[in-house]
Design an enzyme around this catalytic site. Structure first.
Site, mmCIF file in Angstrom:
data_model
loop_
_atom_site.group_PDB
_atom_site.id
_atom_site.type_symbol
_atom_site.label_atom_id
_atom_site.label_comp_id
_atom_site.label_asym_id
_atom_site.label_seq_id
_atom_site.Cartn_x
_atom_site.Cartn_y
_atom_site.Cartn_z
ATOM 1 N N ARG A 28 21.415 56.675 34.247
ATOM 2 C CA ARG A 28 19.904 56.589 33.999
ATOM 3 C C ARG A 28 19.690 54.946 33.833
ATOM 4 N NH1 ARG A 28 17.833 61.093 34.259
ATOM 5 N NH2 ARG A 28 18.887 63.184 33.687
ATOM 6 N N ASP A 29 18.554 54.655 34.485
ATOM 7 C CA ASP A 29 18.205 53.243 34.234
ATOM 8 C C ASP A 29 17.503 52.882 32.805
ATOM 9 O OD1 ASP A 29 17.151 50.938 36.562
ATOM 10 O OD2 ASP A 29 16.333 50.858 34.508
ATOM 11 N N ILE A 30 17.968 51.804 32.108
ATOM 12 C CA ILE A 30 17.561 51.768 30.880
ATOM 13 C C ILE A 30 16.263 51.426 30.793
ATOM 14 C CG2 ILE A 30 17.659 49.179 30.792
ATOM 15 C CD1 ILE A 30 19.510 49.457 28.239
ATOM 16 N N ASN A 86 17.531 46.275 45.396
ATOM 17 C CA ASN A 86 17.185 45.102 45.406
ATOM 18 C C ASN A 86 18.339 43.947 45.924
ATOM 19 O OD1 ASN A 86 14.501 45.679 44.466
ATOM 20 N ND2 ASN A 86 15.218 45.836 42.558
ATOM 21 N N GLU A 94 18.309 41.775 39.692
ATOM 22 C CA GLU A 94 18.762 41.098 38.188
ATOM 23 C C GLU A 94 20.244 41.391 37.807
ATOM 24 O OE1 GLU A 94 15.821 42.931 35.495
ATOM 25 O OE2 GLU A 94 14.274 41.874 36.799
ATOM 26 N N VAL A 95 20.938 42.568 38.215
ATOM 27 C CA VAL A 95 22.183 42.985 37.772
ATOM 28 C C VAL A 95 23.088 42.337 39.092
ATOM 29 C CG1 VAL A 95 23.792 44.563 37.023
ATOM 30 C CG2 VAL A 95 21.451 44.525 35.993
ATOM 31 N N HIS A 99 23.510 48.328 43.125
ATOM 32 C CA HIS A 99 23.159 49.445 42.928
ATOM 33 C C HIS A 99 21.770 50.107 43.574
ATOM 34 C CE1 HIS A 99 21.216 46.019 40.732
ATOM 35 N NE2 HIS A 99 20.239 46.880 40.667
ATOM 36 N N HIS A 101 18.605 52.237 43.456
ATOM 37 C CA HIS A 101 17.746 52.804 42.369
ATOM 38 C C HIS A 101 17.117 54.199 43.135
ATOM 39 C CE1 HIS A 101 16.605 49.376 39.823
ATOM 40 N NE2 HIS A 101 17.091 48.567 40.708
HETATM 41 P P1 DGP Z 1 17.744 45.325 39.622
HETATM 42 O O1 DGP Z 1 16.277 44.264 39.518
HETATM 43 O O2 DGP Z 1 17.582 45.909 40.886
HETATM 44 O O3 DGP Z 1 18.842 44.270 39.606
HETATM 45 O O4 DGP Z 1 17.544 46.077 38.515
HETATM 46 C C1 DGP Z 1 18.448 46.333 37.348
HETATM 47 C C2 DGP Z 1 18.092 47.516 36.719
HETATM 48 O O5 DGP Z 1 19.137 47.876 35.791
HETATM 49 C C3 DGP Z 1 16.992 47.405 35.936
HETATM 50 O O6 DGP Z 1 16.006 48.219 36.141
HETATM 51 C C4 DGP Z 1 17.484 47.775 34.478
HETATM 52 C C5 DGP Z 1 18.648 48.289 34.785
HETATM 53 N N1 DGP Z 1 19.550 47.940 33.669
HETATM 54 C C6 DGP Z 1 20.015 46.714 33.120
HETATM 55 N N2 DGP Z 1 20.941 46.640 32.264
HETATM 56 C C7 DGP Z 1 21.068 47.939 32.120
HETATM 57 C C8 DGP Z 1 22.031 48.664 31.051
HETATM 58 O O7 DGP Z 1 22.736 47.970 30.319
HETATM 59 N N3 DGP Z 1 22.100 50.002 31.042
HETATM 60 C C9 DGP Z 1 21.508 50.691 32.175
HETATM 61 N N4 DGP Z 1 21.561 52.081 32.149
HETATM 62 N N5 DGP Z 1 20.321 50.024 32.830
HETATM 63 C C10 DGP Z 1 20.265 48.682 32.945
#
Ligand code: DGP
Length: 113
Positions: A28-30, A86, A94-95, A99, A101
């Site tokens: 799950r997204d945080i 993204n 951001e990461v 990934h 979504h």
């Molecule tokens: P993006 O902009 O596509 O890189 O989105 C990165 C997503 O990752 C963002 O919606 C929040 C999520 N995210 C960031 N850090 C963590 C984490 O430590 N755990 C989880 N579960 N999600 C995270």
């Protein structure tokens, strides 16, 4: 490499995984933006779509099939959902671990971009 999604894949941050197989994981997204917001990642570190090679064609297929599996598990397959990847700076990635979504459980806004 200090990658938060590699740490989730490798269970260094425990208890987050919804799905794991030989190739992909889902969790799950945080910061969920909808009732269901799941991220699907390759188990091996790949920075982004732009970093995929032709040898990763099978992996890319596994990622898409995992979307379908997550939609079934989240009970959003029939109601519908949005799939977003993204990529890079303009895509607001951001990461830096590829990934997907999977977002659903409520109607999405019509607008993209
Ligand atoms: P993006 O902009 O596509 O890189 O989105 C990165 C997503 O990752 C963002 O919606 C929040 C999520 N995210 C960031 N850090 C963590 C984490 O430590 N755990 C989880 N579960 N999600 C995270």
């Amino acid at each position: 490499m200090d990658c938060i999604f590699c740490k989730i894949v490798n269970d260094e941050i425990p208890g987050q995984l919804l799905l794991r197989d030989e190739y992909v994981c889902a969790f799950r997204d945080i910061n969920p933006v909808a009732p269901s917001h799941v991220l699907i990642v390759p188990n091996k570190h790949v920075d982004s779509i732009d970093s995929l090679s032709t040898e990763d064609a099978g992996l890319a297929g596994k990622l898409l099939l995992a979307v379908k599996e997550i939609a079934r598990m989240e009970n959003i397959a029939s109601s519908g959902y949005r799939v977003i990847v993204n990529n890079g700076v303009d895509g607001h990635q951001e990461v830096q671990h590829l990934h997907i979504h999977v977002i659903g459980g409520a109607p999405m806004q019509h607008q993209l971009g």
